[in-house]
Scaffold this active site. Structure first.
Site, short mmCIF file in Angstrom:
data_model
loop_
_atom_site.label_atom_id
_atom_site.label_comp_id
_atom_site.label_asym_id
_atom_site.label_seq_id
_atom_site.Cartn_x
_atom_site.Cartn_y
_atom_site.Cartn_z
N TYR A 143 -18.07 -27.82 24.82
CA TYR A 143 -18.56 -28.33 23.19
C TYR A 143 -18.96 -27.34 22.69
CZ TYR A 143 -18.97 -33.45 24.42
OH TYR A 143 -18.88 -34.61 24.58
N LYS A 192 -14.73 -29.05 38.85
CA LYS A 192 -13.40 -29.15 38.83
C LYS A 192 -13.04 -27.58 39.54
CE LYS A 192 -9.28 -31.18 38.75
NZ LYS A 192 -8.86 -32.48 39.53
N ASP A 224 -12.71 -35.85 39.30
CA ASP A 224 -11.83 -36.97 39.46
C ASP A 224 -12.20 -37.73 40.48
OD1 ASP A 224 -11.01 -35.01 41.02
OD2 ASP A 224 -8.95 -35.26 40.97
N ASP A 248 -20.75 -36.16 29.61
CA ASP A 248 -20.20 -36.98 28.50
C ASP A 248 -19.45 -38.30 29.17
OD1 ASP A 248 -19.86 -38.23 25.89
OD2 ASP A 248 -18.06 -37.14 26.00
N ASP A 252 -20.98 -42.46 30.37
CA ASP A 252 -20.24 -43.42 29.81
C ASP A 252 -20.00 -44.54 31.08
OD1 ASP A 252 -20.67 -42.91 27.10
OD2 ASP A 252 -18.78 -43.60 26.43
C1 IPM Z 1 -23.04 -38.65 23.57
C2 IPM Z 1 -22.11 -38.80 22.52
C3 IPM Z 1 -21.69 -37.53 21.88
C4 IPM Z 1 -21.36 -36.39 22.71
C5 IPM Z 1 -20.85 -37.40 20.48
C6 IPM Z 1 -21.43 -38.34 19.59
C7 IPM Z 1 -20.96 -36.15 19.98
O1 IPM Z 1 -20.71 -39.14 22.90
O2 IPM Z 1 -24.09 -38.36 23.35
O3 IPM Z 1 -22.52 -38.81 24.69
O4 IPM Z 1 -20.11 -36.15 23.11
O5 IPM Z 1 -22.37 -35.71 23.40
MG MG Z 2 -20.67 -39.62 25.02
#
Ligand code: IPM
Ligand code: MG
Length: 358
Positions: A143, A192, A224, A248, A252
């Site tokens: 990032y 990884k 993975d 990240d 999710d």
């Molecule tokens: C998160 C989001 C952010 C990230 C984006 C909006 C920049 O997806 O906080 O997980 O990738 O960190």
């Molecule tokens: Mg995110």
């Protein structure tokens, strides 16, 4: 702390409506537990672009630095999608993470008993209560690494770089090990290392630090496989520690296992002011309709009380109030499975009332 000054960054979309309810609940906790709160608003994301031309005005960063903690809503929306990278609302979020030195992002994925039916996983896989804590590195890795556009073999090309220093890895691993001490004492470090050199350093460094935590069980897993295992048998995980980008993605995935991303809070901490925000985005399609679930923002306040102020009782009171309203059957549309719903405000009001009494 007797008085806390909170920087409030409502942001875009549903950010303002959910943070409003979170502040309502924070005020109730203040009343119930004998402290006072003041909030000062700042701009971040799309609304900041509209008003100042940049996603993170200098004024917002200095406001945050001068406050005891930051409560954020969400940033982004289709209106700003066409802007170039550094001017997008998301750049505001990355800027504030870097600006406040928030290197550790704690993302709990918890399935509340009353909401087990919301998970897309079969009950046999999900079992009863699920509680995983993802500890994501937040100010390093790909990032923030060098990136750019170049020509390669005469063709247009682009690159991003993953770079970690051993101290960066060590400090995030320490957060994971210390968090595990308050839980089931298990850490899974995800990397990884079969391909990436940065992952090999990650693994070596975590292993070295582990010598100082003999009471914690450490396991390493390739990313993975970790994605597969999270869906196959989520109960094998307690604390998961990983890099910025893997965190990240896996957070999710983990959030979706709970079936209700509208419920998940997060804490971003470093050496100074901590930042607390719901995991969900700005959801522009439902903004301003009073249907957004404020519980992720409310639970972010609970994390704030624990991590920035050490007020574990007040924090637990908010968590219990959320459990209570869910047990009572209060639902916003995202968790109602088509049943009867309450508004964003009604949900916030009821949680606030429960924080103050039966
Ligand atoms: C998160 C989001 C952010 C990230 C984006 C909006 C920049 O997806 O906080 O997980 O990738 O960190
Ligand atoms: Mg995110």
């Amino acid at each position: 702390m007797d008085h806390m000054r909170i920087a409030l960054l409502p942001g875009d979309g549903i950010g303002p409506e959910v943070t409003k309810e979170a502040v309502r609940v924070l005020d109730a906790a203040a009343k119930g537990f004998g402290f006072t709160v003041s909030t000062e608003e700042g701009l971040i994301g799309g609304c900041a672009i509209d008003r100042t031309g940049v996603p993170l005005p200098e004024q917002t960063l200095s406001l945050c630095k001068s406050c005891d903690a930051v409560l954020m809503g969400a940033v982004g929306g289709p209106k700003w999608d066409g802007l170039e990278g550094a001017l997008r609302p998301e750049a505001g979020l990355l800027g504030i993470r870097a600006g406040l030195g928030l290197f550790a992002n704690l993302r709990p994925a918890i399935v509340h008993g009353a909401l087990i039916g919301a998970s897309p996983l079969r009950p046999g896989i999900l079992g009863g209560h699920l509680d995983i804590l993802i500890v994501r590195e937040l100010t390093g890795g790909i990032y923030f690494g060098e990136r750019g556009r170049i020509k390669k073999d005469g063709a247009e090309a682009a690159f991003d770089t993953e770079l970690y220093t051993a101290p960066e890895i060590e400090r995030i691993a320490r957060v994971a090990f210390n968090s595990a001490r308050k839980r089931s004492r298990r850490v899974c470090s995800v990397d990884k290392a079969n391909v990436l050199e940065s992952s090999r350093l990650w693994r070596e460094t975590v292993t070295r630090l582990h010598a100082k935590y003999p009471d914690i069980a450490l396991e390493h897993m390739y990313v993975d496989n970790a994605a597969m295992q999270l869906v196959r048998n989520p109960h094998q995980f307690d604390v998961v520690v990983t890099s910025n980008m893997f965190g990240d993605i896996l957070s999710d995935l983990a959030s979706q296992i709970t079936g209700s991303i509208g419920m998940l809070p997060s804490a971003s901490i470093g050496s100074g002011t901590g930042l607390y925000e719901p995991v969900h985005g700005s959801a522009p399609d439902i903004a301003g309709k009073s249907v957004a679930n404020p519980l992720a923002a409310v639970l972010s306040v609970s994390m704030m009380l624990t991590h920035s102020f050490g007020m574990t009782e007040a924090s637990a009171a908010i968590e219990n109030a959320v459990k209570k309203v869910l047990d009572e059957g209060l639902r916003t549309p995202d968790i109602a499975a088509g049943g009867p719903c309450v508004t964003t405000q009604e949900m916030g009001e009821r949680v606030a009332a429960c924080v103050l009494g039966p």
